[in-house]
Enzyme design. Structure first.
Site, PDB file in Angstrom:
ATOM      1  N   HIS A 179       0.862  -1.185   0.000  1.00 19.34           N
ATOM      2  CA  HIS A 179       0.000   0.000   0.000  1.00 19.34           C
ATOM      3  C   HIS A 179       0.897   1.233   0.000  1.00 19.34           C
ATOM      4  O   HIS A 179       1.742   1.401   0.885  1.00 19.34           O
ATOM      5  CB  HIS A 179      -0.944  -0.007   1.215  1.00 19.34           C
ATOM      6  CG  HIS A 179      -2.051  -1.006   1.068  1.00 19.34           C
ATOM      7  ND1 HIS A 179      -2.552  -1.729   2.116  1.00 19.34           N
ATOM      8  CD2 HIS A 179      -2.747  -1.392  -0.043  1.00 19.34           C
ATOM      9  CE1 HIS A 179      -3.521  -2.528   1.655  1.00 19.34           C
ATOM     10  NE2 HIS A 179      -3.651  -2.341   0.357  1.00 19.34           N
ATOM     11  N   GLU A 182       1.679   3.833   3.009  1.00 19.52           N
ATOM     12  CA  GLU A 182       2.103   3.302   4.307  1.00 19.52           C
ATOM     13  C   GLU A 182       3.628   3.354   4.407  1.00 19.52           C
ATOM     14  O   GLU A 182       4.313   2.342   4.418  1.00 19.52           O
ATOM     15  CB  GLU A 182       1.511   1.891   4.482  1.00 19.52           C
ATOM     16  CG  GLU A 182      -0.017   1.945   4.503  1.00 19.52           C
ATOM     17  CD  GLU A 182      -0.729   0.599   4.359  1.00 19.52           C
ATOM     18  OE1 GLU A 182      -0.064  -0.452   4.372  1.00 19.52           O
ATOM     19  OE2 GLU A 182      -1.967   0.603   4.231  1.00 19.52           O
ATOM     20  N   ARG A 235      -3.181   4.942  -2.223  1.00 18.67           N
ATOM     21  CA  ARG A 235      -3.056   3.589  -1.658  1.00 18.67           C
ATOM     22  C   ARG A 235      -2.782   2.516  -2.723  1.00 18.67           C
ATOM     23  O   ARG A 235      -2.014   1.590  -2.517  1.00 18.67           O
ATOM     24  CB  ARG A 235      -4.376   3.242  -0.961  1.00 18.67           C
ATOM     25  CG  ARG A 235      -4.576   1.769  -0.581  1.00 18.67           C
ATOM     26  CD  ARG A 235      -5.958   1.600   0.026  1.00 18.67           C
ATOM     27  NE  ARG A 235      -6.398   0.223   0.176  1.00 18.67           N
ATOM     28  CZ  ARG A 235      -6.288  -0.463   1.311  1.00 18.67           C
ATOM     29  NH1 ARG A 235      -5.702   0.065   2.355  1.00 18.67           N
ATOM     30  NH2 ARG A 235      -6.758  -1.696   1.388  1.00 18.67           N
ATOM     31  N   HIS A 306       2.264  -3.476   6.983  1.00 15.79           N
ATOM     32  CA  HIS A 306       1.242  -2.461   6.686  1.00 15.79           C
ATOM     33  C   HIS A 306       1.191  -1.436   7.814  1.00 15.79           C
ATOM     34  O   HIS A 306       1.805  -1.624   8.860  1.00 15.79           O
ATOM     35  CB  HIS A 306      -0.140  -3.121   6.577  1.00 15.79           C
ATOM     36  CG  HIS A 306      -0.328  -3.939   5.344  1.00 15.79           C
ATOM     37  ND1 HIS A 306      -1.079  -3.516   4.278  1.00 15.79           N
ATOM     38  CD2 HIS A 306       0.173  -5.156   4.990  1.00 15.79           C
ATOM     39  CE1 HIS A 306      -1.049  -4.438   3.324  1.00 15.79           C
ATOM     40  NE2 HIS A 306      -0.292  -5.447   3.730  1.00 15.79           N
ATOM     41  N   GLU A 383       0.201  -4.707  11.058  1.00 16.32           N
ATOM     42  CA  GLU A 383      -0.186  -3.293  10.935  1.00 16.32           C
ATOM     43  C   GLU A 383       0.581  -2.521  12.005  1.00 16.32           C
ATOM     44  O   GLU A 383       0.323  -2.683  13.189  1.00 16.32           O
ATOM     45  CB  GLU A 383      -1.694  -3.120  11.164  1.00 16.32           C
ATOM     46  CG  GLU A 383      -2.576  -3.885  10.181  1.00 16.32           C
ATOM     47  CD  GLU A 383      -2.966  -3.063   8.959  1.00 16.32           C
ATOM     48  OE1 GLU A 383      -2.472  -1.924   8.822  1.00 16.32           O
ATOM     49  OE2 GLU A 383      -3.764  -3.568   8.159  1.00 16.32           O
TER      50      GLU A 383
HETATM   51 ZN   LIG Z   1      -2.000  -1.630   4.097  1.00 18.27          ZN
END
Ligand SMILES: [Zn+2]
Length: 426
Positions: A179, A182, A235, A306, A383
């Site tokens: 992404h 990020e 993104r 992420h 994340e």
């Molecule tokens: Zn992500």
């Protein structure tokens, strides 16, 4: 029309058009706010997601089991408020002006750039990362090896580095920056590469030397360059659509594993989680899949970096009624990561669970494909920081603390994998 009313009308048009383009041709987000919207029912969630899906004035930032994080242009506040009332959900602002955060990030990057071209007190561009990677490969020619996943839609090379101190090590694959916005992910991945090669700490030496590391610091290279040069909040990939003027696909919904099932991705090309016209429509994801499948016998663990939310997510993404056969082990391994991170002086907490269990249905993601289709029994989405104070625009002072957390977390995760027998050679 009087001059005053003309100016008011003009201002309204500018605001209504969404983010404006400044002199340096980067999109500006002046007075854009980000809200946490708490919902109680799936109907409320679906309604809100549909409502913001293909609108320039709204952008989905993040979603959890009971919250959507939505960025809203100043021109759309009143419309947003009336939708909130109509849907009967509660909303709370957590970022008042997105552009302010982008400006501070720019300042920090500029200041750090004066002291040298690469480091972890700023977010580096793709060119800087690749130049640094060349330096690393030249400095450690016997331990490191360059590999190429393939070419992106816009023709950029997707590069990786293999670090191997000896033969017959178990393998760990790290995917990062799938992404585009990020940025903390590639900053953390490059810091880890550096630690594995230079640290004298015993924990790091054991971790570095007894495993083979396959690290792709930036998978979505086109999107990443676009976030640096045009739109900080981008993104997706950058491949145009045949059926829409909206550009790009959510690469983490594009793998061929339960693709588009269970509403785990959107079929709307304007949505942030658009799954693409077909699985592997994105050359970046096809390239990643080709590499992983031809090296799957060497990969014991796959980690996909992420941000944000501070979570470890395991398969499955397509159902919360069934769990993977080794789910108990996956949770034990995730707990080891979370405990290790929390034990650092920062006290950062991570939650964990299956993607569909903790968050929402998400299909066609890297970790599900690796687990379901390639037999990589330990695979997680991680994340990183934070939980929403800054979201994607995490100030660069967080880079090293976040990376330290990733390091001790991964060390504990790998230890637990060893204990549970997941690091045997295949
Ligand atoms: Zn992500």
């Amino acid at each position: 029309m009087s001059l005053i009313s003309f100016l008011i009308a003009l201002a309204f048009v500018v605001l209504a058009q969404g983010a404006s383009v400044g002199q340096d041709e980067r999109l500006r987000y002046d007075n854009y706010s980000v809200y946490k919207v708490k919902f109680e029912t799936q109907e409320q969630r679906s309604f809100l997601k549909k409502f913001v899906e293909d609108r320039d004035n709204f952008r989905l930032w993040q979603e959890t089991k009971d919250e959507l994080h939505l960025m809203i242009s100043p021109g759309a506040f009143s419309e947003f408020e009336s939708q909130i009332q109509k849907t009967n959900v509660s909303a709370k602002v957590f970022i008042g002006n997105v552009q302010e955060l982008i400006d501070s990030e720019d300042e920090a990057n500029l200041k750090a750039s004066r002291d040298g071209s690469f480091g972890w007190t700023k977010y580096n561009s793709l060119a800087e990362i690749y130049e640094w990677l060349d330096g690393i490969l030249a400095t450690y020619p016997t331990i490191t090896e360059s590999f190429v996943l393939g070419q992106s839609y816009e023709g950029r090379t997707i590069r990786g580095i293999k670090i191997s101190y000896k033969a017959n090590n178990p393998g760990v694959f790290i995917e990062s920056n799938i992404h585009a916005r990020e940025w903390i992910t590639s900053a953390t991945a490059t810091w880890l590469i550096n630690e594995f090669l230079t640290s004298t700490d015993e924990l790091v030496r054991n971790l570095a030397e007894n495993h083979d590391w396959y690290i792709v610091p930036v998978l979505n290279v086109d999107g990443f360059v676009y976030t640096h040069e045009k739109d900080r909040m981008w993104r997706k990939t950058r491949q145009p659509s045949d059926i829409s003027t909206c550009v790009g696909v959510d690469p983490n919904r594009n793998y061929d594993s339960h693709w588009m099932e269970s509403n785990g991705a959107s079929s709307n090309p304007c949505a942030e989680d658009y799954g693409g016209p077909n699985p592997f429509s994105e050359p970046e994801i096809q390239a990643m899949a080709d590499y992983v499948s031809s090296n799957k016998d060497k990969i014991n663990v796959l980690l996909a970096f992420h941000s944000y939310s501070q979570l470890l997510l395991s398969p499955y993404g397509h159902t919360d009624e069934e769990f993977p056969p080794n789910f108990d082990d996956l949770m034990e391994v995730a707990k080891a990561y979370a405990d290790a991170v929390e034990s650092l002086p920062y006290g950062t907490t991570y939650r964990y669970g299956s993607s569909a269990g903790v968050l929402y249905f998400a299909t066609g993601a890297t970790i599900d494909w690796a687990y379901n289709e390639q037999g990589v029994e330990i695979s997680y989405t991680i994340e990183f920081r934070d939980t929403g104070r800054y979201g994607f625009i995490l100030p660069p002072v967080h880079i090293i603390p976040n990376a330290e957390e990733a390091l001790v977390g991964i060390a504990a995760l790998i230890d637990k994998c060893q204990e549970l027998g997941y690091l045997e050679l295949k």
